[in-house]
Design an enzyme around this catalytic site. Structure first.
Site, PDB file in Angstrom:
ATOM      1  N   ASP A  29      -2.282 -12.686  -6.161  1.00 17.03           N
ATOM      2  CA  ASP A  29      -2.219 -12.610  -7.619  1.00 17.03           C
ATOM      3  C   ASP A  29      -0.996 -11.758  -8.000  1.00 17.03           C
ATOM      4  O   ASP A  29      -0.889 -10.597  -7.589  1.00 17.03           O
ATOM      5  CB  ASP A  29      -3.528 -11.949  -8.114  1.00 17.03           C
ATOM      6  CG  ASP A  29      -3.580 -11.827  -9.631  1.00 17.03           C
ATOM      7  OD1 ASP A  29      -2.593 -12.184 -10.305  1.00 17.03           O
ATOM      8  OD2 ASP A  29      -4.626 -11.358 -10.127  1.00 17.03           O
ATOM      9  N   GLU A  79      18.973   5.554   5.959  1.00 15.73           N
ATOM     10  CA  GLU A  79      18.120   5.274   7.115  1.00 15.73           C
ATOM     11  C   GLU A  79      18.324   3.827   7.561  1.00 15.73           C
ATOM     12  O   GLU A  79      17.522   3.275   8.298  1.00 15.73           O
ATOM     13  CB  GLU A  79      16.661   5.580   6.812  1.00 15.73           C
ATOM     14  CG  GLU A  79      16.080   4.869   5.627  1.00 15.73           C
ATOM     15  CD  GLU A  79      14.604   5.199   5.429  1.00 15.73           C
ATOM     16  OE1 GLU A  79      13.818   4.908   6.339  1.00 15.73           O
ATOM     17  OE2 GLU A  79      14.249   5.725   4.359  1.00 15.73           O
ATOM     18  N   CYS A 111      13.647   8.704   3.524  1.00 14.54           N
ATOM     19  CA  CYS A 111      14.167   8.662   2.146  1.00 14.54           C
ATOM     20  C   CYS A 111      14.615  10.024   1.639  1.00 14.54           C
ATOM     21  O   CYS A 111      15.142  10.136   0.533  1.00 14.54           O
ATOM     22  CB  CYS A 111      13.112   8.123   1.195  1.00 14.54           C
ATOM     23  SG  CYS A 111      12.509   6.510   1.663  1.00 14.54           S
ATOM     24  N   SER A 202       0.450   6.444   4.347  1.00 13.43           N
ATOM     25  CA  SER A 202       1.744   6.939   3.843  1.00 13.43           C
ATOM     26  C   SER A 202       1.621   7.392   2.390  1.00 13.43           C
ATOM     27  O   SER A 202       2.242   8.380   1.988  1.00 13.43           O
ATOM     28  CB  SER A 202       2.847   5.875   3.997  1.00 13.43           C
ATOM     29  OG  SER A 202       2.707   4.835   3.056  1.00 13.43           O
ATOM     30  N   HIS A 234      10.648  10.163  -5.992  1.00  9.07           N
ATOM     31  CA  HIS A 234      10.991   9.080  -5.066  1.00  9.07           C
ATOM     32  C   HIS A 234      10.036   7.926  -5.379  1.00  9.07           C
ATOM     33  O   HIS A 234       8.820   8.123  -5.436  1.00  9.07           O
ATOM     34  CB  HIS A 234      10.828   9.546  -3.614  1.00  9.07           C
ATOM     35  CG  HIS A 234      10.810   8.409  -2.650  1.00  9.07           C
ATOM     36  ND1 HIS A 234      11.855   7.514  -2.565  1.00  9.07           N
ATOM     37  CD2 HIS A 234       9.874   7.977  -1.766  1.00  9.07           C
ATOM     38  CE1 HIS A 234      11.559   6.592  -1.662  1.00  9.07           C
ATOM     39  NE2 HIS A 234      10.361   6.849  -1.161  1.00  9.07           N
ATOM     40  N   SER A 310       9.428   9.856   4.620  1.00 14.94           N
ATOM     41  CA  SER A 310       8.346   9.733   5.592  1.00 14.94           C
ATOM     42  C   SER A 310       8.705  10.471   6.864  1.00 14.94           C
ATOM     43  O   SER A 310       9.875  10.669   7.192  1.00 14.94           O
ATOM     44  CB  SER A 310       8.092   8.254   5.894  1.00 14.94           C
ATOM     45  OG  SER A 310       7.387   7.682   4.819  1.00 14.94           O
TER      46      SER A 310
HETATM   47  P1  HMG Z   1      -1.809  -3.191  -0.187  1.00 15.17           P
HETATM   48  O1  HMG Z   1      -2.880  -2.936   0.778  1.00 15.17           O
HETATM   49  O2  HMG Z   1      -1.247  -4.544  -0.151  1.00 15.17           O
HETATM   50  O3  HMG Z   1      -2.248  -2.999  -1.672  1.00 15.17           O
HETATM   51  O4  HMG Z   1      -0.685  -2.110   0.068  1.00 15.17           O
HETATM   52  P2  HMG Z   1      -3.590  -2.400  -2.316  1.00 15.17           P
HETATM   53  O5  HMG Z   1      -4.745  -3.232  -1.957  1.00 15.17           O
HETATM   54  O6  HMG Z   1      -3.666  -0.908  -2.052  1.00 15.17           O
HETATM   55  O7  HMG Z   1      -3.251  -2.648  -3.842  1.00 15.17           O
HETATM   56  C1  HMG Z   1      -2.213  -1.972  -4.466  1.00 15.17           C
HETATM   57  C2  HMG Z   1      -2.660  -1.663  -5.890  1.00 15.17           C
HETATM   58  O8  HMG Z   1      -2.758  -2.908  -6.582  1.00 15.17           O
HETATM   59  C3  HMG Z   1      -4.045  -1.024  -5.961  1.00 15.17           C
HETATM   60  O9  HMG Z   1      -3.999  -0.109  -7.035  1.00 15.17           O
HETATM   61  C4  HMG Z   1      -4.954  -2.178  -6.317  1.00 15.17           C
HETATM   62  O10 HMG Z   1      -6.135  -1.774  -6.998  1.00 15.17           O
HETATM   63  C5  HMG Z   1      -4.035  -2.998  -7.206  1.00 15.17           C
HETATM   64  P3  HMG Z   1      -4.490   1.410  -6.819  1.00 15.17           P
HETATM   65  O11 HMG Z   1      -5.912   1.343  -6.435  1.00 15.17           O
HETATM   66  O12 HMG Z   1      -3.636   1.951  -5.673  1.00 15.17           O
HETATM   67  O13 HMG Z   1      -4.194   2.067  -8.133  1.00 15.17           O
HETATM   68  N1  HMG Z   1      -4.407  -4.417  -7.293  1.00 15.17           N
HETATM   69  C6  HMG Z   1      -4.341  -5.116  -8.432  1.00 15.17           C
HETATM   70  N2  HMG Z   1      -3.979  -4.776  -9.684  1.00 15.17           N
HETATM   71  C7  HMG Z   1      -3.996  -5.759 -10.648  1.00 15.17           C
HETATM   72  N3  HMG Z   1      -4.378  -7.051 -10.381  1.00 15.17           N
HETATM   73  C8  HMG Z   1      -4.749  -7.415  -9.138  1.00 15.17           C
HETATM   74  C9  HMG Z   1      -4.730  -6.430  -8.106  1.00 15.17           C
HETATM   75  N4  HMG Z   1      -5.034  -6.468  -6.781  1.00 15.17           N
HETATM   76  C10 HMG Z   1      -4.815  -5.221  -6.307  1.00 15.17           C
HETATM   77  N5  HMG Z   1      -5.109  -8.679  -8.901  1.00 15.17           N
HETATM   78  C11 HMG Z   1       0.896  -0.378   0.017  1.00 15.17           C
HETATM   79  C12 HMG Z   1      -0.087  -1.196  -0.810  1.00 15.17           C
HETATM   80  C13 HMG Z   1       1.618   0.592  -0.876  1.00 15.17           C
HETATM   81  C14 HMG Z   1       0.131   0.389   1.101  1.00 15.17           C
HETATM   82  C15 HMG Z   1       1.898  -1.370   0.681  1.00 15.17           C
HETATM   83  O14 HMG Z   1       2.677  -1.982  -0.310  1.00 15.17           O
HETATM   84  C16 HMG Z   1       2.817  -0.708   1.688  1.00 15.17           C
HETATM   85  O15 HMG Z   1       2.495  -0.562   2.866  1.00 15.17           O
HETATM   86  N6  HMG Z   1       4.048  -0.343   1.236  1.00 15.17           N
HETATM   87  C17 HMG Z   1       5.063   0.283   2.105  1.00 15.17           C
HETATM   88  C18 HMG Z   1       4.794   1.742   2.322  1.00 15.17           C
HETATM   89  C19 HMG Z   1       4.966   2.565   1.066  1.00 15.17           C
HETATM   90  O16 HMG Z   1       5.644   2.167   0.142  1.00 15.17           O
HETATM   91  N7  HMG Z   1       4.378   3.773   1.058  1.00 15.17           N
HETATM   92  C20 HMG Z   1       4.542   4.665  -0.067  1.00 15.17           C
HETATM   93  C21 HMG Z   1       4.472   6.137   0.341  1.00 15.17           C
HETATM   94  S1  HMG Z   1       5.541   6.513   1.715  1.00 15.17           S
HETATM   95  C22 HMG Z   1       7.139   6.549   1.021  1.00 15.17           C
HETATM   96  O17 HMG Z   1       7.293   6.540  -0.172  1.00 15.17           O
HETATM   97  C23 HMG Z   1       8.292   6.580   1.983  1.00 15.17           C
HETATM   98  C24 HMG Z   1       9.047   5.296   2.069  1.00 15.17           C
HETATM   99  O18 HMG Z   1       9.873   5.120   0.932  1.00 15.17           O
HETATM  100  C25 HMG Z   1       9.911   5.286   3.342  1.00 15.17           C
HETATM  101  C26 HMG Z   1      10.827   6.458   3.628  1.00 15.17           C
HETATM  102  O19 HMG Z   1      10.567   7.611   3.377  1.00 15.17           O
HETATM  103  O20 HMG Z   1      11.845   6.183   4.261  1.00 15.17           O
HETATM  104  C27 HMG Z   1       8.155   4.083   2.164  1.00 15.17           C
END
Ligand code: HMG
Length: 391
Positions: A29, A79, A111, A202, A234, A310
């Site tokens: 979705d 990175e 980052c 993360s 960030h 991270s």
């Molecule tokens: P996921 O499992 O696909 O998503 O991964 P989810 O099930 O947690 O859903 C995300 C949100 O969408 C949730 O909201 C759901 O409720 C909502 P929340 O509960 O969190 O408020 N949702 C909906 N909303 C509206 N309509 C719908 C619907 N369905 C679900 N139909 C995850 C999410 C972020 C884990 C994934 O995208 C990921 O692995 N991303 C990469 C890692 C990342 O970005 N981590 C962030 C912190 S670490 C960081 O920032 C460092 C980084 O930049 C790297 C570095 O430092 O170099 C990554």
């Protein structure tokens, strides 16, 4: 005497994939991406664009305004490095005709290293006996496996910042709060092009680190949250900024009723990231550039900034916006660049994603795509060849 950001310029790829197309291809979705993650588009670098071309393109408008010989330090944070030995900044040094009397080095800590570069540059400039300038470039490409949960948060971009005494944009406060810990929340082994991530973990580590860095900042500065007017975070995806600021507000005020205040305090810095995706080291500064471009009432106001990398390393720091800041922004260029991008069809995105830089050292000449003023032209005898583009 104050030290900080004198000019700030942002660049991203001329191509993007709309997340509606990705949602359709993945059977997800679209609202999950749009409102759940707060993302609408992801910037995709074509084969002849990389962190070096993006970094040089971000820096060029700044160097066009100054004597390049004044730049005695170039710190390149990334990175997504292209070489295990040679600093990415040296390719940029060549493309931008910087002086030989310049220190150049590449920095890495996920980052976070853009912030490390900014703080190191500020320290160096404030101690310099000569009136020199430093150029900080943060440039990255965020890549995850196709079909993985991280995929919709991919993106790319670069921010260049000129660091000087008496800066015309942001005077950095001397106090900062930090937090380091050895954790495996996100990493990219040298043999992989795509990052590995324990996604939910993360986000938890990010939030805990934000609170810890905030608390250290308060200890160091004695400031309260009400002394900060706006906040930039960030942004791996924009919803993360709201969640992080809610946690910081809870820690600062002890209140759970923080959702509305959090959104007001951070969301003016979201528009660019919503349309580019994660730009890793550049992300925090992309959000700061977006805030500057979109809020005309920042003069004299103190801004809080939280940088997260991270692995993990976090830093909360702040600065005061110069009264004349609006005269020195590249707002129109940023907006024109974002509006003038080419939308990819889903299959075009996958084809670009799967096109790898050849590793046999043979001579390759890359097809010309749309880029900024510089492109990655090809490879010859294992050497990357960069070139200026006629505009
Ligand atoms: P996921 O499992 O696909 O998503 O991964 P989810 O099930 O947690 O859903 C995300 C949100 O969408 C949730 O909201 C759901 O409720 C909502 P929340 O509960 O969190 O408020 N949702 C909906 N909303 C509206 N309509 C719908 C619907 N369905 C679900 N139909 C995850 C999410 C972020 C884990 C994934 O995208 C990921 O692995 N991303 C990469 C890692 C990342 O970005 N981590 C962030 C912190 S670490 C960081 O920032 C460092 C980084 O930049 C790297 C570095 O430092 O170099 C990554």
């Amino acid at each position: 005497m104050s030290v900080g950001i004198d000019l700030i310029s942002f660049y991203t790829s001329r191509y993007y994939l709309g997340l509606e197309s990705l949602a359709q291809a993945r059977g997800v979705d679209y609202e999950k991406y749009r409102s759940g993650l707060g993302q609408e588009k992801m910037a995709i670098p074509p084969p002849d664009e990389d962190v070096i071309t993006m970094g040089a393109s971000a820096a060029k408008p700044i160097l066009d305004q100054i004597d390049v010989n004044d730049v005695e330090l170039l710190l390149f944070a990334t990175e997504s490095g292209v070489d295990q030995s040679k600093a990415a900044g040296l390719f940029v040094h060549g493309l931008l005709n910087l002086s030989n009397r310049c220190r150049v080095v590449e920095l890495k800590e996920a980052c976070y290293s853009g912030t490390a570069a900014l703080q190191l540059a500020a320290a160096q400039i404030s101690q310099s006996l000569h009136s020199t300038k430093a150029l900080v470039i943060a440039s990255d490409v965020a890549r995850y496996d196709l079909g993985s949960p991280g995929e919709p948060t991919q993106g790319c971009g670069a921010v260049a910042m000129l660091v000087t005494l008496n800066p015309r944009i942001l005077a950095l406060d001397p106090e900062a709060g930090f937090h380091a810990a050895d954790v495996m929340d996100f990493w990219r082994p040298s043999y992989r092009d795509e990052a590995l991530v324990d996604g939910k973990f993360s986000t938890k580590v990010y939030l805990d680190t934000a609170v810890s860095a905030w608390e250290h900042y308060v200890e160091r500065s004695g400031r309260t949250i009400s002394e900060l007017y706006r906040f930039c975070y960030h942004l791996p995806f924009t919803r993360m900024g709201i969640k992080a600021h809610e946690r910081v507000l809870q820690a600062a005020e002890g209140s759970n009723d923080t959702a509305k205040h959090a959104s007001e305090a951070v969301s003016e810095g979201f528009a660019y990231t919503r349309d580019t995706g994660n730009s890793y080291t550049a992300s925090l500064f992309e959000s700061f550039a977006c805030l500057l471009d979109n809020n005309s009432e920042l003069a004299g106001k103190r801004i809080g900034l939280f940088s997260y990398g991270s692995g993990c390393m976090g830093e909360f720091f702040s600065g005061v916006v110069d009264p004349e800041y609006q005269k020195h922004l590249f707002s129109a260029d940023h907006k024109a660049m974002l509006e003038d991008r080419t939308q990819l069809a889903y299959q075009e995105y996958e084809d670009i994603f799967n096109l790898k830089v050849p590793e046999d050292g043979w001579k390759y000449v890359f097809a010309q795509y749309r880029t900024g003023p510089f492109r990655f032209g090809g490879i010859e005898e294992h050497k990357r060849v960069y070139e200026a583009v006629e505009t």
